[in-house]
Write an enzyme that holds these catalytic residues in place. Structure first.
Site, mmCIF file in Angstrom:
data_model
loop_
_atom_site.group_PDB
_atom_site.id
_atom_site.type_symbol
_atom_site.label_atom_id
_atom_site.label_comp_id
_atom_site.label_asym_id
_atom_site.label_seq_id
_atom_site.Cartn_x
_atom_site.Cartn_y
_atom_site.Cartn_z
ATOM 1 N N TYR A 142 0.803 -1.233 0.032
ATOM 2 C CA TYR A 142 0.014 0.039 0.201
ATOM 3 C C TYR A 142 0.970 1.314 -0.063
ATOM 4 C CZ TYR A 142 -3.365 3.474 1.835
ATOM 5 O OH TYR A 142 -4.192 4.535 1.884
ATOM 6 N N ASP A 237 9.409 2.861 -0.897
ATOM 7 C CA ASP A 237 8.471 3.763 0.059
ATOM 8 C C ASP A 237 8.422 3.153 1.304
ATOM 9 O OD1 ASP A 237 4.844 3.395 0.180
ATOM 10 O OD2 ASP A 237 6.436 4.486 1.395
ATOM 11 N N LYS A 265 5.149 9.455 8.468
ATOM 12 C CA LYS A 265 4.917 8.877 9.791
ATOM 13 C C LYS A 265 6.088 9.682 10.688
ATOM 14 C CE LYS A 265 2.652 4.805 8.143
ATOM 15 N NZ LYS A 265 1.314 4.904 8.428
#
Ligand code: KE4
Length: 428
Positions: A142, A237, A265
């Site tokens: 994702y 990623d 994050k």
């Protein structure tokens, strides 16, 4: 004071599914979400005053624990000077310098406001830099909700993209090719067939969105070699793995140098922050240095930079990641021993401070294996742990996150709850 249920009832009349992000709604585990009133260290407290040991950590950012005084004080100082300027500010320079110091492959970086923005921008940059249109992603990985990523493997050898969401045009999905993670030959075959059309390959170097599935030995190097050979950009990623699996992220842990990296994050310390970056000659194609457009009103926001910089400072403490890894291993080893003792088919994975729990006795290395696990049993375990005051990610396809606020007593308390939770799986 409203109860969790009352709040969820009201929230569902005001927000889609009652949440601002789908996974929070507990749809895959069943039941209703709790509403958090406050957080501190390893704990969340809901609006009914119930306390949970939190292994989600806001989906990764809370690596030093919630409400860390150094982060809180840094934000308080920044707020005293204003919330947002819309001009360059010194903290952006400090953030860019810190990123380049910790992740040397990132010579030039651009701040954005989420991981999705980072990956969307990285893909646009790869297409603009190479002049090619196709991208490659992995089934089960994702990268945020950008149209190009909401694609699953279609049928056929080339696995042409099929949208996983209404609203994604088929014409766009066709430009996204999908591969099975950890399958060396499938990647070689695809690049042999269409390698010269591929702008970039984007991969979670340690997938954490199909649960936590480490790369097989040599797999990331194999992807690196394919991209180099065919002139495609390798995009790591590291929104989840960055600063978590090692101080320099998965690229440091595995010794692979991507062309571009996306971050999120932890870099925001709990505030809305994402970033992308990489080689100077590539990044300087981004406006206003180059022609590829990307912008953001709140990018590099001074308060968000203050939170992120304080957290990045804390994680540079000597031995931080070694200790975080040790504690994570302590947890997964303890859970494995308890499951074995209860005769329950269970396996775990761990890389740095992220981990995976699987109700299967197999060593899970692929998306197909992950989706074949006993998710019903995971859901019962999730509920049993929640009832015992331990909050795991509310999905069998999410990773777990350790923090330095989770000391050995917290881990012991967690294992105590797990002993009883595993027992309920045998009784039903
Ligand atoms: P955001 O746009 O949610 O900040 O980041 C998207 C993203 C990009 N790349 C990776 C590897 C990610 O894990 C994410 C977001 N992670 C999910 C948790 N699996 C966020 C939780 C949520 O969607 O609410």
């Amino acid at each position: 004071m409203s109860s969790n249920h009352q709040m969820f009832q009201r929230a569902q009349t005001l927000m889609p599914g009652g949440v601002n992000s789908p996974v929070r709604a507990f749809k895959s585990v069943g039941g209703e979400p709790f509403f958090t009133a406050r957080a501190d260290g390893p704990y969340l407290w809901d609006v009914e005053g119930k306390r949970y040991i939190d292994f989600v950590g806001s989906w990764g950012p809370m690596i030093v624990g919630h409400n860390h005084p150094a982060v809180r004080e840094s934000v308080a100082r920044a707020i005293g000077h204003g919330l947002s300027f819309g001009t360059p500010c010194p903290a952006e320079i400090t953030m860019a310098e810190t990123i380049s110091k910790l992740v040397p492959s990132i010579e030039v970086s651009r701040m954005v406001n989420s991981g999705t923005e980072a990956t969307m921008s990285a893909i646009r940059l790869a297409r603009g830099f190479t002049g090619r249109s196709r991208i490659v992603k992995f089934e089960g990985c994702y990268h945020g909700h950008g149209d190009a990523f909401l694609v699953k493997a279609g049928s056929g050898a080339l696995t042409f993209g099929t949208p996983t969401s209404p609203g994604v045009p088929k014409a766009l999905a066709d430009l996204t090719l999908t591969l099975p993670f950890n399958d060396f030959d499938a990647a070689t075959r695809m690049f042999d067939e269409v390698g010269s059309d591929i702008a970039g390959l984007i991969v979670e170097p340690v997938p954490g969105n199909m649960n936590c599935i480490p790369p097989r030995d040599g797999y990331l190097q194999h992807l690196r070699n394919l991209c180099t050979k065919h002139g495609a950009l390798l995009i790591f990623d590291e929104v989840m793995t960055g600063f978590r699996v090692a101080l320099g992220g998965a690229q440091a842990h595995y010794g692979i140098t991507p062309d571009l990296t996306t971050l999120g994050k932890i870099i925001g310390g709990g505030m809305p922050v994402g970033a992308y970056g990489g080689k100077r000659e590539i990044m300087n194609q981004i406006a206003p240095a180059g022609p590829i457009y990307q912008a953001g009103t709140l990018s590099g926001n001074p308060v968000a930079m203050a939170a992120g910089l304080a957290m990045l400072e804390l994680i540079q403490a000597p031995g931080f990641h070694a200790e975080l890894s040790r504690r994570t291993q302590l947890l997964v080893d303890g859970l494995q021993a308890l499951a074995d003792g209860a005769g329950i088919a269970f396996s775990t994975t761990r890389v740095g401070g992220m981990f995976g729990l699987f109700f299967s006795d197999e060593k899970i290395e692929t998306y197909a294996q992950a989706t074949a696990c006993d998710t019903a049993r995971f859901n019962r375990f999730f509920k049993a742990m929640l009832d015992r005051g331990v909050y795991l990610a509310p999905s069998a396809y999410e990773a777990g996150f350790m923090s330095m606020a989770h000391d050995e007593q917290i881990i012991a308390d967690t294992l105590q709850a797990a002993r009883s939770a595993f027992a309920t799986l045998n009784s039903a």
